[in-house]
Write an enzyme that holds these catalytic residues in place. Structure first.
Site, PDB file in Angstrom:
ATOM      1  CB  ALA A  60      -0.943  -0.004   1.205  1.00  0.00           C
ATOM      2  N   GLY A  93       3.544 -13.104  -2.529  1.00  0.00           N
ATOM      3  CA  GLY A  93       3.565 -12.474  -3.852  1.00  0.00           C
ATOM      4  C   GLY A  93       2.399 -12.860  -4.743  1.00  0.00           C
ATOM      5  NE  ARG A 339      -5.148 -17.046   3.096  1.00  0.00           N
ATOM      6  CZ  ARG A 339      -4.255 -16.111   2.831  1.00  0.00           C
ATOM      7  NH1 ARG A 339      -4.261 -14.978   3.517  1.00  0.00           N
ATOM      8  NH2 ARG A 339      -3.352 -16.290   1.884  1.00  0.00           N
TER       9      ARG A 339
END
Length: 519
Positions: A60, A93, A339
């Site tokens: 960010a 990534g 998750r």
């Protein structure tokens, strides 16, 4: 003073943002026994001046800095750690992108609406829908923006848990460093000032309450809190907070969820703490969903931090293998659920004394062919190689007959295209009919904070009482809350960080500047 006058006086003080807030479930902003304070009075001049100041150098922060610099304004990035990138550098990534060229090449049908629906489902409907749409709408264009700055993706699309289709791209390095390094290089080339070991101490506001800069410790050595020299940095257009979550701040995360104590490791870097969040709260920033803290369901107890198992399980075990209870040799959950569902299921594996009974995730050579950390995992004895299922069962003390029966049932499900036991998506499922086998013990680790400060679609931080923007203060990435609701889908942190970072950079750069003086 009457009780009503006391209440009115308190409310006026809150609206000015000058009081420290004791918020239920959040806790007081205290550091090292001393109350953190916003600087009482703005200095007549600053040690340094820029148009846009970015605090934090992860996805960010770097996206915000570059986007603001593209607008032609002066930009500085500060980070308290000695190395830029924070958690983003050690991230896997992987970026979720709706409508990427690679999807189209592979014939995968996807849409922004589908991605929004998947994230809403994972978030249990708690998501900030407008911010969620902003993120999903921006993924395809931001993916190309990253490519233009030198980011390289693997030539295939992956299927992460909770996503209805394959939409995940991953850097060739299998690391967030494959994004951070090109962005830092580009930022420096464009004249962005990069300062490490520079820790935010407090915000500086003018007489009207606008954030006009920060007080920092320059030359700071984490975690020695009193190191460094106090200096001031002015920001004519605004300050963008991209300071991440607080997964390593055990005391503060236990205020939100007491069970997240020392017994649980974290994938985060040591500097993922709460002081920047607390400083925003002192200005009156609205903290939301702070108790929504994600556990990474792909980690291993046999190594510290993110490690090698996380990438192996994400790339190999979950899409191409299965996870079993060592006591039964049988599956017990949907390996491609979101998750939260997976971590919750794994955490139920305990003995009669409530001690963990670590499940085993495994696949074969075909399923592990793209797992770049496989050799390292074997070298450091995190991943076990076995030539046969009998050998695998013996290595982990599993009942071999039941394990082989489970594998046989799984293979029948793959052939039929339907997982009747747990309803797992089968797009990337493979028949597990021959070895060698690769396996890892699994146990979740504290990974991501879904909560943070509330922002609007201009990335302006909103005040707790007035719900209006705190002038001059912006935030992006994990330091904000609400986008992911109760659970973040895999690969959506990069998507959120890049898209909201660019959004914050664009809006801050367009803000009307204030006149400030430099010493």
């Amino acid at each position: 003073m009457t009780e009503k006058q006391k209440i009115d006086s308190s409310r006026r003080q809150l609206l000015k943002g000058g009081a420290a807030l004791a918020v239920t479930g959040v806790g007081m902003a205290v550091s090292n026994g001393a109350m953190a304070q916003c600087r009482e009075q703005a200095p007549e001049s600053f040690d340094e001046l820029v148009d846009v100041l970015v605090v934090g150098s992860g996805f960010a922060g770097m996206a915000a800095a570059l986007q603001a610099r593209e607008a032609g304004v002066s930009v500085m990035v500060i980070d308290k750690m000695p190395v830029f990138g924070g958690n983003s550098t050690i991230n896997g990534g992987a970026m979720a992108v709706a409508g990427s060229p690679l999807q189209k090449q592979a014939g995968i049908e996807d849409s922004v609406d589908a991605m929004v629906a998947d994230m809403l489902r994972a978030g249990r409907g708690m998501n900030d829908v407008e911010m969620l749409k902003l993120v999903c709408n921006g993924t395809a264009e931001s993916c190309q923006w990253l490519i233009d700055y030198g980011v390289k993706w693997k030539p295939f699309v992956q299927h992460f848990g909770g996503h209805s289709v394959q939409r995940v791209l991953q850097t060739v390095e299998s690391s967030g460093a494959g994004i951070i390094r090109p962005l830092v290089k580009a930022a420096r080339a464009k004249g962005v000032i990069m300062k490490n070991q520079t820790k935010l101490e407090s915000f500086i506001r003018d007489d009207e309450g606008r954030v006009i800069g920060v007080e920092v410790r320059e030359g700071y050595y984490f975690p020695r809190e009193r190191t460094g020299k106090i200096r001031t940095i002015g920001a004519r257009k605004g300050v963008i907070m991209a300071t991440g979550g607080f997964g390593r701040d055990i005391e503060y995360r236990m205020m939100q969820l007491p069970e997240l104590n020392n017994d649980l490791d974290s994938t985060n870097h040591p500097g993922a703490t709460s002081e920047a969040l607390k400083q925003m709260m002192l200005l009156g920033a609205n903290p939301i969903h702070l108790d929504q803290i994600q556990l990474g369901p792909w980690a291993s107890p046999d190594e510290k931090g993110f490690g090698t198992a996380s990438q192996f399980n994400t790339i190999a075990t979950y899409p191409h293998g299965i996870v079993v209870d060592v006591r039964t040799g049988e599956r017990f959950f949907n390996e491609l659920a979101d998750r939260k569902a997976r971590a919750d299921a794994i955490m139920t594996r305990r003995d009669e004394h409530n001690n963990p009974v670590y499940p085993i995730g495994f696949t074969n050579a075909e399923g592990a062919k793209n797992a770049q950390t496989l050799d390292w995992g074997i070298k450091y004895k995190v991943i076990t190689k076995a030539d046969t299922l009998d050998e695998l069962a013996k290595a982990y003390g599993m009942p071999a007959d039941k394990l082989k029966a489970q594998v046989a049932r799984w293979n029948e499900a793959v052939k039929s295209g339907e997982d009747k036991e747990f309803g797992r998506p089968m797009q990337e499922a493979i028949v597990l009919d021959k070895g060698p086998w690769y396996a890892v013990r699994m146990w979740p680790k504290v990974h991501y904070c879904m909560g943070g400060v509330k922002v609007n679609t201009n990335s302006e931080v909103l005040h707790l009482v007035s719900n209006q923007p705190i002038a001059g203060l912006y935030a992006a990435g994990e330091s904000t809350g609400g986008i992911h609701g109760a659970s973040r889908l895999g690969a959506c942190a990069v998507a959120e960080g890049i898209v909201t970072g660019r959004n914050a950079g664009r809006n801050c750069a367009a803000a009307k500047p204030v006149a400030l003086k430099q010493a």
